[in-house]
Design a protein around this motif. Structure first.
Motif, PDB file in Angstrom:
ATOM      1  N   MET A 208      49.375 -19.231  60.593  1.00 43.74           N
ATOM      2  CA  MET A 208      49.023 -20.371  61.329  1.00 43.74           C
ATOM      3  C   MET A 208      48.131 -20.175  62.239  1.00 43.74           C
ATOM      4  O   MET A 208      47.223 -21.144  62.517  1.00 43.74           O
ATOM      5  N   GLN A 209      47.950 -19.155  62.707  1.00 43.68           N
ATOM      6  CA  GLN A 209      46.920 -18.831  63.653  1.00 43.68           C
ATOM      7  C   GLN A 209      45.697 -18.653  62.863  1.00 43.68           C
ATOM      8  O   GLN A 209      44.487 -19.021  63.454  1.00 43.68           O
ATOM      9  N   ALA A 210      45.532 -18.110  61.906  1.00 39.58           N
ATOM     10  CA  ALA A 210      44.273 -17.943  61.097  1.00 39.58           C
ATOM     11  C   ALA A 210      43.873 -19.429  60.263  1.00 39.58           C
ATOM     12  O   ALA A 210      42.913 -19.485  60.202  1.00 39.58           O
ATOM     13  N   HIS A 211      44.962 -20.270  60.174  1.00 37.64           N
ATOM     14  CA  HIS A 211      44.509 -21.230  59.643  1.00 37.64           C
ATOM     15  C   HIS A 211      45.212 -22.657  60.624  1.00 37.64           C
ATOM     16  O   HIS A 211      46.013 -22.961  60.191  1.00 37.64           O
ATOM     17  N   PRO A 212      44.335 -23.112  61.417  1.00 37.16           N
ATOM     18  CA  PRO A 212      44.753 -23.970  62.410  1.00 37.16           C
ATOM     19  C   PRO A 212      45.051 -25.316  62.078  1.00 37.16           C
ATOM     20  O   PRO A 212      45.857 -26.282  62.389  1.00 37.16           O
ATOM     21  N   ASN A 213      44.585 -25.672  60.793  1.00 40.55           N
ATOM     22  CA  ASN A 213      44.594 -26.908  60.144  1.00 40.55           C
ATOM     23  C   ASN A 213      45.839 -27.118  59.096  1.00 40.55           C
ATOM     24  O   ASN A 213      46.069 -28.081  58.353  1.00 40.55           O
ATOM     25  N   LEU A 214      46.522 -25.897  58.837  1.00 35.93           N
ATOM     26  CA  LEU A 214      47.850 -25.687  58.125  1.00 35.93           C
ATOM     27  C   LEU A 214      48.651 -26.935  58.376  1.00 35.93           C
ATOM     28  O   LEU A 214      49.112 -27.097  59.510  1.00 35.93           O
ATOM     29  N   ARG A 215      49.370 -27.568  57.344  1.00 36.28           N
ATOM     30  CA  ARG A 215      50.037 -28.769  57.460  1.00 36.28           C
ATOM     31  C   ARG A 215      51.342 -28.580  57.030  1.00 36.28           C
ATOM     32  O   ARG A 215      52.309 -29.391  57.274  1.00 36.28           O
TER      33      ARG A 215
END
Length: 311
Positions: A208-215
């Protein structure tokens, strides 16, 4: 389920070849993937089957539960080898690696031990009864729900569990294939938790830190969605990152109740343990052993978490 059980019991009572094969004592060994609360429920179901058989047949039925401390196929095979050496009436196992487990399982069969598989698929070429459900369908239920909640758009991730485990592999593959059907859904990451909640939590936090747009998240094992849920809470992203879980451990039910996870698709662990024992007993009597015993899939949503008692 009850109807089938009655028919099997009648077979023992009415068919001389089976009735004469009955013993005064039976000993069955359960070998899960790892020490884990989900497998405790499998054990619970197995003990319930043993109790029923004792009441109905008068025989003593012993259940031995032997769990690897970690999801390590070498350790699991060592446990399996030691179990074979004690010559039990039956062994049921949840495979960590189809290829790596196969030779030891073949040795068990060679020695006349009844072998069944639970929560997994048998190694290729081995005609063994498997107890579980349609793992692909289970994954698709979760993936479709996530896609629906996202309106068909957004970045998603998969927590894969133990990547060599047949059931986890099937779920991961079916999650990915379903996501590919929706152009607006982008699979950006896959975590590996080895069926450990703490590992899942760390993997989910890093992703989640590496992909801030994860939904959104889906998982392939029972530990995965619990770790994912904890990571979502710690990151303050409840309601922003959605999760559809797997199975019905108490922590999973709590996450659904609290709105951290939307829902979960359960493999019915108690039912799996119950029918794995019944299948081994039937096989020991020389009776018919089906290729598959499908326990079905239970879907749990927030409404169902009130007074939830499990499958």
């Amino acid at each position: 389920m009850k109807r089938w059980l009655v028919s099997m019991l009648m077979a023992v009572l009415l068919v001389p070849s089976l009735a004469s094969a009955q013993k005064k004592e039976y000993r069955f060994v359960i070998i899960p993937k790892v020490v884990h609360p989900w497998f405790d429920l499998v054990h619970e179901g197995a003990r319930a089957a043993a109790k029923m058989l004792e009441q109905q047949t008068g025989a003593k039925v012993t259940i031995e539960y032997r769990a690897p401390q970690k999801a390590d196929v070498v350790e699991q095979n060592q446990i399996l080898e030691r179990a074979i050496a004690t010559r039990p009436d039956g062994i049921t196992i949840d495979l960590l690696d189809e290829k790596a487990n196969k030779a030891v399982l073949e040795e068990a069969v060679k020695q006349g031990i009844i072998v069944t598989i639970f929560d997994s698929e048998p190694p290729r070429g081995m005609e063994l009864t498997s107890v579980g459900n349609d793992f692909c369908e289970q994954a698709q239920i979760a993936s479709r729900r996530l896609v629906e909640m996202l309106g068909g758009k957004g970045e998603v991730a998969i927590m894969m569990g133990v990547p060599t485990a047949p059931n986890h592999m099937i779920r991961a593959d079916c999650h990915e294939k379903l996501f590919k059907q929706f152009p607006g859904i982008k699979l950006v990451a896959k975590g590996i938790d080895n069926d450990e909640i703490e590992t899942a939590q760390k993997q989910a936090a890093a992703i989640m830190q590496a992909h801030p747009n994860l939904r959104g998240w889906v998982s392939c094992d029972a530990a995965g969605p619990i770790g994912v849920g904890i990571a979502i809470k710690e990151a303050g992203r409840v309601g922003k990152v959605l999760s559809v879980g797997l199975d019905d451990l108490p922590q999973m039910i709590e996450l659904i109740r609290d709105g951290v996870a939307d829902s979960s698709a359960s493999t019915k662990p108690r039912t799996q343990g119950y029918w794995a024992v019944i299948a081994m007993w039937q096989g020991k009597l020389g009776g018919y052993m089906p290729k598959r015993i499908d326990t079905g899939i239970g879907v749990i949503n927030k409404v169902m978490t009130t007074n939830y008692k499990g499958f």
